[in-house]
Design a protein around this motif. Sequence first.
Motif, PDB file in Angstrom:
ATOM      1  N   ALA A  11      67.332  -5.403  42.222  1.00 29.28           N
ATOM      2  CA  ALA A  11      66.520  -3.810  41.807  1.00 29.28           C
ATOM      3  C   ALA A  11      67.698  -3.013  42.176  1.00 29.28           C
ATOM      4  O   ALA A  11      67.540  -3.057  44.038  1.00 29.28           O
TER       5      ALA A  11
ATOM      6  N   PHE B  52      73.873   3.469  34.189  1.00 27.79           N
ATOM      7  CA  PHE B  52      73.426   1.968  35.533  1.00 27.79           C
ATOM      8  C   PHE B  52      72.331   2.932  36.573  1.00 27.79           C
ATOM      9  O   PHE B  52      71.305   2.054  36.410  1.00 27.79           O
TER      10      PHE B  52
ATOM     11  N   ARG C  37      71.350  -9.184  48.860  1.00 29.07           N
ATOM     12  CA  ARG C  37      70.588  -8.987  47.405  1.00 29.07           C
ATOM     13  C   ARG C  37      71.813 -10.893  46.547  1.00 29.07           C
ATOM     14  O   ARG C  37      72.540 -10.991  47.343  1.00 29.07           O
TER      15      ARG C  37
ATOM     16  N   ASP D 188      75.979  -0.739  44.728  1.00 30.21           N
ATOM     17  CA  ASP D 188      76.965   0.136  43.379  1.00 30.21           C
ATOM     18  C   ASP D 188      78.283  -1.216  43.389  1.00 30.21           C
ATOM     19  O   ASP D 188      78.970  -1.487  44.274  1.00 30.21           O
ATOM     20  N   PRO D 189      78.088  -1.197  41.949  1.00 28.43           N
ATOM     21  CA  PRO D 189      78.865  -1.840  41.412  1.00 28.43           C
ATOM     22  C   PRO D 189      80.203  -1.198  41.321  1.00 28.43           C
ATOM     23  O   PRO D 189      80.686   0.067  41.863  1.00 28.43           O
ATOM     24  N   GLY D 190      81.316  -2.081  42.352  1.00 29.46           N
ATOM     25  CA  GLY D 190      82.700  -2.251  41.860  1.00 29.46           C
ATOM     26  C   GLY D 190      82.918  -2.014  43.873  1.00 29.46           C
ATOM     27  O   GLY D 190      83.714  -1.357  44.542  1.00 29.46           O
ATOM     28  N   ALA D 191      81.971  -2.111  44.197  1.00 26.41           N
ATOM     29  CA  ALA D 191      81.878  -2.919  46.030  1.00 26.41           C
ATOM     30  C   ALA D 191      81.239  -3.962  46.672  1.00 26.41           C
ATOM     31  O   ALA D 191      80.776  -4.297  46.161  1.00 26.41           O
ATOM     32  N   PHE D 192      82.469  -4.065  47.293  1.00 18.53           N
ATOM     33  CA  PHE D 192      82.337  -5.700  48.258  1.00 18.53           C
ATOM     34  C   PHE D 192      83.062  -5.597  49.731  1.00 18.53           C
ATOM     35  O   PHE D 192      82.878  -6.592  50.120  1.00 18.53           O
TER      36      PHE D 192
ATOM     37  N   VAL E 101      67.362   0.305  43.593  1.00 22.54           N
ATOM     38  CA  VAL E 101      66.742   1.495  44.455  1.00 22.54           C
ATOM     39  C   VAL E 101      66.219   0.298  45.388  1.00 22.54           C
ATOM     40  O   VAL E 101      66.346   1.298  46.262  1.00 22.54           O
TER      41      VAL E 101
ATOM     42  N   PHE F  59      78.236   5.470  34.294  1.00 24.08           N
ATOM     43  CA  PHE F  59      77.514   5.295  35.720  1.00 24.08           C
ATOM     44  C   PHE F  59      76.001   5.623  35.274  1.00 24.08           C
ATOM     45  O   PHE F  59      75.224   5.676  35.950  1.00 24.08           O
TER      46      PHE F  59
END
Lengths: 617, 168
Positions: A302, A471, A258, A219-223, A304, A468
């Motif tokens: 990827a 994305f 990742r 998820d972009p924006g998640a760390f 997914v 989104f």
Amino acid sequence: MLTEALEDTPVNSGMQTDLPVIYIGMATCGLASGARGLLDLIKKEVEKRQLNVQIVPTGCIGMCHNEPLVDVKMPGKFRVSYKNVKPMTLTQIFESHFGKNDFAKKYAICQIPVEGSDPYEGLALMSDLPFFKGQVKIVTRRCGMIDPLSIEDYIAMDGYKALKKALTTMTPEEVVEQVTKSGLRGRGGGGFPTGLKWSLTQKSPGPEKYVVCNADEGDPGAFMDRSVLEGDPHAVLEGMIIAAYAVGGARKGYIYCRAEYPLAIRHLKKAIDDAKSRNFLGDKILGTDLSFDIEIKEGAGAYVCGEETALLASIMGERGMPWPKPPFPAQKGVWGKPSVINNVETLGNIGHIILNGGDWYASYGSEKTKGTKTFALTGSIKNSGLIEVPAGTPLREIIYSIGGGMVEKKIPFKAAQLGGPSGGCIPVDGLDTPVDFENVVAAGAIMGSGGIVVMDEAACIVDTAKFFLKFTQDESCGECTPCRVGSKIMLDILTRITEGKGQEGDLDELVRLSMYVKSNSLCGLGGAAPNPVLSTIRYFREEYEAHIRDKRCPGTVCNDLIKYVVIEEDCTTCGLCEPVCPSGSVTWEKGEVAHIDLTTCIRCKACVDACKFRAII
Amino acid sequence: MAEVKYAEVTYEDIEEICEEFSNREGAVVQILQKVQEKYGYVPADALEFVGEVLEIPKSKMYGVLTFYSQFYQEPRGKFVLKVCVGTACHVRGAGLLVDKIKEELHIEPGENTEDMLFTLEPVACLGSCALAPMAMVQGTAYGKLSADKMVSLIRQFEEEAEKEQEPV
Ligand SMILES: Cc1cc2nc3c(=O)[nH]c(=O)nc-3n(C[C@H](O)[C@H](O)[C@H](O)COP(=O)(O)O)c2cc1C
Ligand code: SF4
Ligand code: SF4
Ligand code: SF4
Ligand code: FES
Ligand code: FES
């Protein structure tokens, strides 16, 4: 051997030394803020002053917006934290601690209690800072406190105690029972009860089983997971080893991480080596019958592959395509064998649960979501960083008390995006939503894995929905037509709207397509792809309509809908705007109000920024 | 200046890479990652050899290669500018960074500059969203960027490359 591995710890960690310790945040955020250069300066300064100190790199303490962070702990005193440290500040910090036996008042943010030591006067405790006050740290307890590359540090903070307890005093069934009691639900976004997942895997027949850690954090924006992997890698390993024991003796585990997280991978590798050398991993762990090994698999870009079945396919060297469930991974996972697959944060909680008991963990949180949840707080918010709060904490408290409110005081809150590409936007009216699995869904978003992106009035809701959808559209694996084609048509409509070519009926069509894509997609990617669109239409219909009917973008984000004009009353005829325009669209004569030619204006915003009187909007 | 250099790959090189992995079937992705690490991209010959060594049909090898966005079939620039276009960076102006690079280096996302010095690669999220907008170049993360800072980074890399060129 058991006692040896745990108690015969050589004293070479920052936790156990009598020397002064200088901590420096070296997680990704720290490095991106220049921590490496700072470390060199610290070393030089130490040499220059001929100090005998220990320098300890640490992980993410959560205050990422304050990086670079440097802490100093003098013998017998609490640990003092300094934020946004620059070379200049550094000299003063050294001077205060090593010259004057004091702390540098001007730059210190707080002090962290150290057992058997004394506090400084006139400096807030970390737990009293608004940012930390509402937080409860369980899974991130060690992050930023220890040297993630030191197994000794980990052990000094109760590390591998839970493993010892599980392996020597509990049966696998008892381990599962405690996890079930804790109420822990999967932190990867799905929220499936972890205890149940383990017990299903345990009951699946066959001697060969696998434990998989999902560290794909797509998820972009998640760390959140990145912070745990970088800051406390052993916690994830310990969770996996306990899982291996609980499901009936898995021999092999995989961490699917990742590739965008090179530092996390480095820390994991070192942690695995160190755990092996102390027999927490490998053959006959701590002298018991459990033999378990962990291999790291790097992702290859990827999104997914974060979906569990796609992830399993990828581990086996295939294209990362989801497969229909059942069979569930608990029945048929890696190499067709029963596999338990858990998220990083889920596994990071396990040690604490085993050590303190399921009831203890369940005493935190809300009725249906027990324990704590980490969130990555980003966007237009003052204190962006990583936080951990009891599940059910109201969104308002997260954004205003902990997050410190908007970054630009004058621009008010518009919405919070929760759950990334599968989630949705919560508007002002929803600020009192308790953030747990059920309540966030009722509010039209999902808690997801924990990304909270705060948007202010300068953001555009339609643009966000488009972002989104683009994305998910890019990342669709293409297996099912509704996901692949449906999302493309939706994206085309949204693009049209942001270009000022929206038509009446577009919104109805978007809703209709959303329902179709949602109910006809195989995996969660397609199934949730329309959520950002649906939630924003639900709460921000007027903003869509402004784009469609009035050809206007209230957040002034959509380039084609921006029309910069000079407000005559506010223009002081100063002329500052004229020379900055790259396209020569601003005309101005001495003593006259400026004028913008919209036919040539490229919407670069330079004139808006140049005008000190806010006369161009 | 520098031309596009295609790597020369021998069967033996690939065999050597494959030998590192005991469970070869499951290691296709990892082997391709190793190949890319060595050559900077996955040369067509290399793909073929890996298929031969592992006895996996060409079509399947190609399927795996194209599925993952981080495999490249062409050589790439010396400095790959990975600009984050994830959510947090998007709302904090990542688009401006991308535009600036396009303008400055005359390349589109995914393309190399003619001198093979730079490649522009927008990526989803680098995990340092608190410092948005972010970029990563050669494994080093850069936070709180602006269009201007991006340009000075580019200049810095150009200088670095020039220094390397100079005879010692
Ligand atoms: C499209 C998609 C992407 C996902 N990405 C992730 C991810 O990056 N990390 C993760 O832990 N779970 C992700 N999940 C959830 C996993 O499928 C799975 O539920 C999770 O790994 C199970 O672990 P947990 O029960 O501990 O949460 C994703 C799901 C979908 C549908
Ligand atoms: S829903 Fe989309 S991502 Fe999921 S399997 Fe279908 S096409 Fe692939
Ligand atoms: S900078 Fe602002 S005030 Fe000055 S001439 Fe331009 S619009 Fe008017
Ligand atoms: S937005 Fe840019 S191009 Fe347009 S008038 Fe202002 S300075 Fe000129
Ligand atoms: S990464 Fe440094 S505080 Fe978060
Ligand atoms: S969104 Fe850019 S680093 Fe996360």
